[in-house]
Design an enzyme around this catalytic site. Structure first.
Site, mmCIF file in Angstrom:
data_model
loop_
_atom_site.group_PDB
_atom_site.id
_atom_site.type_symbol
_atom_site.label_atom_id
_atom_site.label_comp_id
_atom_site.label_asym_id
_atom_site.label_seq_id
_atom_site.Cartn_x
_atom_site.Cartn_y
_atom_site.Cartn_z
ATOM 1 N N ASP A 29 6.441 -13.603 16.954
ATOM 2 C CA ASP A 29 6.814 -14.506 18.048
ATOM 3 C C ASP A 29 8.332 -14.706 18.159
ATOM 4 O OD1 ASP A 29 4.108 -14.794 18.306
ATOM 5 O OD2 ASP A 29 4.049 -16.944 17.856
ATOM 6 N N LYS A 40 -21.683 3.424 37.740
ATOM 7 C CA LYS A 40 -20.310 3.253 38.223
ATOM 8 C C LYS A 40 -19.856 1.889 37.692
ATOM 9 C CE LYS A 40 -21.819 4.141 42.335
ATOM 10 N NZ LYS A 40 -22.063 4.268 43.760
ATOM 11 N N CYS A 91 -5.382 -18.353 14.930
ATOM 12 C CA CYS A 91 -6.141 -18.227 16.192
ATOM 13 C C CYS A 91 -7.503 -18.918 16.114
ATOM 14 C CB CYS A 91 -6.337 -16.752 16.555
ATOM 15 S SG CYS A 91 -4.789 -15.846 16.598
ATOM 16 N N ARG A 141 0.839 -1.220 0.000
ATOM 17 C CA ARG A 141 0.000 0.000 0.000
ATOM 18 C C ARG A 141 0.862 1.253 0.000
ATOM 19 N NH1 ARG A 141 -3.768 -3.407 2.681
ATOM 20 N NH2 ARG A 141 -2.834 -3.151 4.736
HETATM 21 P P1 FAD Z 1 3.292 -17.168 12.554
HETATM 22 O O1 FAD Z 1 1.981 -16.530 12.415
HETATM 23 O O2 FAD Z 1 3.395 -18.466 13.258
HETATM 24 O O3 FAD Z 1 3.902 -17.324 11.103
HETATM 25 C C1 FAD Z 1 5.188 -17.824 10.901
HETATM 26 C C2 FAD Z 1 5.226 -18.559 9.560
HETATM 27 O O4 FAD Z 1 6.580 -18.637 9.164
HETATM 28 C C3 FAD Z 1 4.737 -19.991 9.668
HETATM 29 O O5 FAD Z 1 3.657 -20.215 8.797
HETATM 30 C C4 FAD Z 1 5.947 -20.847 9.273
HETATM 31 O O6 FAD Z 1 5.593 -21.935 8.446
HETATM 32 C C5 FAD Z 1 6.780 -19.861 8.480
HETATM 33 N N1 FAD Z 1 8.223 -20.155 8.520
HETATM 34 C C6 FAD Z 1 8.992 -20.380 9.611
HETATM 35 N N2 FAD Z 1 10.269 -20.578 9.235
HETATM 36 C C7 FAD Z 1 10.306 -20.474 7.889
HETATM 37 C C8 FAD Z 1 11.338 -20.584 6.919
HETATM 38 N N3 FAD Z 1 12.602 -20.821 7.277
HETATM 39 N N4 FAD Z 1 11.023 -20.430 5.622
HETATM 40 C C9 FAD Z 1 9.741 -20.171 5.250
HETATM 41 N N5 FAD Z 1 8.718 -20.062 6.122
HETATM 42 C C10 FAD Z 1 9.011 -20.202 7.424
HETATM 43 N N6 FAD Z 1 -2.736 -14.996 19.577
HETATM 44 C C11 FAD Z 1 -3.645 -14.126 20.055
HETATM 45 O O7 FAD Z 1 -3.305 -12.955 20.263
HETATM 46 N N7 FAD Z 1 -4.943 -14.511 20.296
HETATM 47 C C12 FAD Z 1 -5.360 -15.776 20.054
HETATM 48 O O8 FAD Z 1 -6.536 -16.103 20.269
HETATM 49 C C13 FAD Z 1 -4.417 -16.716 19.589
HETATM 50 N N8 FAD Z 1 -4.791 -17.992 19.370
HETATM 51 C C14 FAD Z 1 -3.890 -18.866 18.854
HETATM 52 C C15 FAD Z 1 -4.296 -20.168 18.602
HETATM 53 C C16 FAD Z 1 -3.390 -21.072 18.066
HETATM 54 C C17 FAD Z 1 -3.830 -22.482 17.817
HETATM 55 C C18 FAD Z 1 -2.068 -20.664 17.754
HETATM 56 C C19 FAD Z 1 -1.083 -21.641 17.161
HETATM 57 C C20 FAD Z 1 -1.655 -19.383 18.015
HETATM 58 C C21 FAD Z 1 -2.553 -18.467 18.567
HETATM 59 N N9 FAD Z 1 -2.171 -17.154 18.851
HETATM 60 C C22 FAD Z 1 -3.088 -16.269 19.346
HETATM 61 C C23 FAD Z 1 -0.784 -16.706 18.648
HETATM 62 C C24 FAD Z 1 -0.611 -16.008 17.309
HETATM 63 O O9 FAD Z 1 -1.173 -16.795 16.316
HETATM 64 C C25 FAD Z 1 0.869 -15.783 17.045
HETATM 65 O O10 FAD Z 1 1.375 -14.970 18.079
HETATM 66 C C26 FAD Z 1 1.139 -15.124 15.718
HETATM 67 O O11 FAD Z 1 0.629 -15.889 14.668
HETATM 68 C C27 FAD Z 1 2.640 -14.940 15.515
HETATM 69 O O12 FAD Z 1 2.865 -14.393 14.266
HETATM 70 P P2 FAD Z 1 4.249 -14.629 13.509
HETATM 71 O O13 FAD Z 1 4.155 -13.911 12.220
HETATM 72 O O14 FAD Z 1 5.379 -14.320 14.404
HETATM 73 O O15 FAD Z 1 4.330 -16.196 13.276
#
Ligand code: FAD
Length: 548
Positions: A288, A441, A49, A28
């Site tokens: 994360d 309140k 999630c 964007r």
């Molecule tokens: P992710 O969203 O995990 O994405 C990382 C991606 O990177 C993955 O798909 C992985 O395959 C890819 N990857 C890793 N290494 C490589 C590589 N070397 N090459 C290519 N690809 C790669 N958070 C909340 O706030 N509320 C909720 O209700 C909640 N519920 C959840 C329920 C579940 C079942 C899970 C698993 C998580 C939940 N979370 C929740 C946590 C939230 O989903 C994560 O904090 C968030 O997705 C983190 O984002 P991210 O981009 O760091 O990693």
């Protein structure tokens, strides 16, 4: 003369929360950059999630969880998405990423001007004997979810290991589909992110809905006994289940960053500055995998939640596009909520346990009131706990549980924390009120009144009864039927309405503790007694919340 920006090659590793958010914002802001997402799995930008709710059948269509596809991202945002491709190495000197096509097995190098790491965190799988059994599963992506759905379809029992947010969601959902569910947690409470008394109602809700809860216990060994998993706990107890879900936490996916020599924090998360640049300014990281700052203590924080990951991705895009205009990431406070059957519970900021570990002085207040005007149909109780600094009165953390209106109170507290508000500010928060929605309140105001009453010396509260033989008179001011239904050991019942006429029954020379169900009547009683010359403390929260 218009100066053209050179076209940038931006590579993003990980295409879900942090990665997809960065990519969309980047496009964007910059129509001409080459943006490539490398995603190891077969899905991009999916709703992790929502996964537990498909297992339990609340979300009925699998496709709604696959929010985007490579084709939709190409069409909408002109992004190049390589699914089933894994980034295997980063060459910082030549600014290239080695990428493996997981289907073809081929390897290629892609050059970048800016690289974004958003690989997330993987579920912890500790080296417990037998843990590799195919009936022991974790949940991170749609494929994990499919496997759980498949196993659950023929299972009649499940063991969930770990009673954090995801563990509770899974336990609830597996119970929804009729499984006999057992939950095991190493700590002495469910939801260890909350303080003990705020998690107890959640445990009750689990048990009332047929989930067996084992606390202060962990799994020592798994054994496959004719297709069933027998889990032996540290206590020696054994649990048989057709399916085991491990949800005991996550570990940052830091291998690429480690191999590339990027700076890591003590627990292996990538260190970043306020614009989410790593120790290499051309490499950013979000989600994360990063170590961010705690917005309350300014110390290090790892907050594996969806909100921070998405917003960090957005800041990275802003900074790559226009560093001057980018506002720094203000740190995370850790706001999380869970629903367990008809109860919701959540936390924002620091809990009492954490404050103790950090040696930060605090005062605590617990109040219970109704989610909306008590006379309007459907009112239910909501309990709010706030923690604040005794000196500055600044809010340090909050926790809420109840049936309704939990998210609203939690979000108010989260906003107050972000705004560095004090409990004094909370007294006069002007929140939306009409009988179906709230009270004149609100419980948040009441929590602040209560905190101020203590700091101004109007009432002295205690959170547990003296145990060391200290002399005191315990006066239960609940109405007699309630007191008779759940007697409090050692208490004399004098209902609040009769207190003024029965002062002669209370010894003025001995300290008094007043107690009631939720802490409000005991406060009223303490105010009467103190003005009649008694030395009084009120039992905070009441017997329903903090067991005396
Ligand atoms: P992710 O969203 O995990 O994405 C990382 C991606 O990177 C993955 O798909 C992985 O395959 C890819 N990857 C890793 N290494 C490589 C590589 N070397 N090459 C290519 N690809 C790669 N958070 C909340 O706030 N509320 C909720 O209700 C909640 N519920 C959840 C329920 C579940 C079942 C899970 C698993 C998580 C939940 N979370 C929740 C946590 C939230 O989903 C994560 O904090 C968030 O997705 C983190 O984002 P991210 O981009 O760091 O990693």
């Amino acid at each position: 003369m218009k100066v053209e920006k050179p076209i940038q090659n931006i590579i993003i590793i990980g295409g879900v929360a942090g990665g997809a958010s960065a990519a969309a914002r980047l496009r964007r802001l910059n129509e001409f950059a080459n943006i490539t997402i490398i995603e190891r799995g077969p899905d991009v930008s999916f709703a992790n999630c929502g996964l537990p709710y498909f297992v339990g059948g609340e979300i009925k269509q699998r496709e709604v969880l696959a929010v985007q596809t490579p084709a939709s991202l190409k069409a909408m945002l002109n992004l190049d998405v390589l699914i089933q491709h894994e980034a295997t190495a980063i060459d910082r000197e030549n600014k290239t990423v080695e990428v493996k096509d997981l289907i073809q097995g081929t390897i290629r190098q892609l050059s970048y001007d800016k690289l974004i790491l958003a690989p997330g965190a993987s579920p912890l799988v500790p080296p417990i004997p037998g843990i590799q059994d195919p009936a022991i599963l974790t949940l991170r992506n749609l494929q994990d979810m499919d496997l759980i759905v498949e196993k659950a379809s023929t299972a009649s029992s499940a063991l969930v290991v770990g009673a954090g947010f995801i563990g509770l969601e899974m336990a609830e959902q597996l119970r929804h589909i009729g499984l006999d569910v057992t939950l095991v947690e190493l700590q002495d409470q469910v939801l260890p992110q909350l303080d003990f008394e705020m998690a107890t109602p959640v445990q009750k809700a689990l048990e009332q809905n047929g989930i067996k809860v084992h606390l202060s216990d962990g799994v020592r060994e798994f054994k496959n006994e004719n297709g069933q998993i027998q889990s032996t706990l540290q206590s020696g107890a054994t649990i048989d289940a057709d399916l085991v879900i491990l949800s005991i936490g996550v570990r940052p996916e830091n291998r690429l960053a480690t191999d590339a020599g990027l700076k890591l924090g003590l627990r292996g998360h990538i260190k970043v500055n306020q614009y989410h640049q790593t120790s290499d300014p051309d490499i950013y990281a979000a989600g994360d995998v990063v170590e961010t700052q705690c917005a309350i203590t300014n110390g290090e924080a790892n907050v594996p939640l969806g909100g921070p990951a998405n917003r960090q991705g957005r800041i990275i895009a802003d900074h790559i596009n226009d560093p001057e205009k980018t506002l720094p990431y203000p740190g995370s406070i850790g706001t999380a909520i869970v629903r367990v059957f008809d109860i919701a519970a959540g936390v924002t900021g620091l809990n009492e346990k954490r404050l103790k570990v950090l040696g930060i002085p605090y005062k605590k207040t617990i109040v219970t009131d109704f989610d909306h005007a008590s006379y309007y149909p459907g009112a239910t109780r909501v309990t709010v706990k706030i923690l604040h600094c005794p000196e500055t009165h600044r809010l340090l953390g909050g926790q809420v549980f109840g049936q309704n209106g939990v998210d609203k109170r939690l979000d108010v507290l989260a906003t107050a924390l972000r705004g560095k508000l004090t409990v004094d500010d909370l007294e006069h928060l002007e929140l939306a009120y009409a009988p179906p929605f709230g009270s004149a309140k609100d419980t948040i105001n009441i929590a602040a009144f209560c905190a101020r009453n203590q700091s101004d010396g109007w009432v002295e509260c205690i959170n547990s009864l003296p145990k060391d033989g200290e002399d005191f008179q315990l006066i239960d001011v609940r109405p007699p039927p309630m007191a008779a239904a759940s007697p409090i050991e050692g208490a004399v019942t004098i209902p609040l309405t009769e207190l003024r006429s029965k002062l002669n029954e209370i010894d003025k020379n001995r300290p008094v503790i007043t107690i009631c169900a939720f802490g409000k009547m005991s406060y009223f009683a303490a105010r009467i007694l103190v003005q009649h010359g008694y030395q009084v403390k009120s039992f905070a929260g009441g017997s329903e919340i903090q067991v005396p």
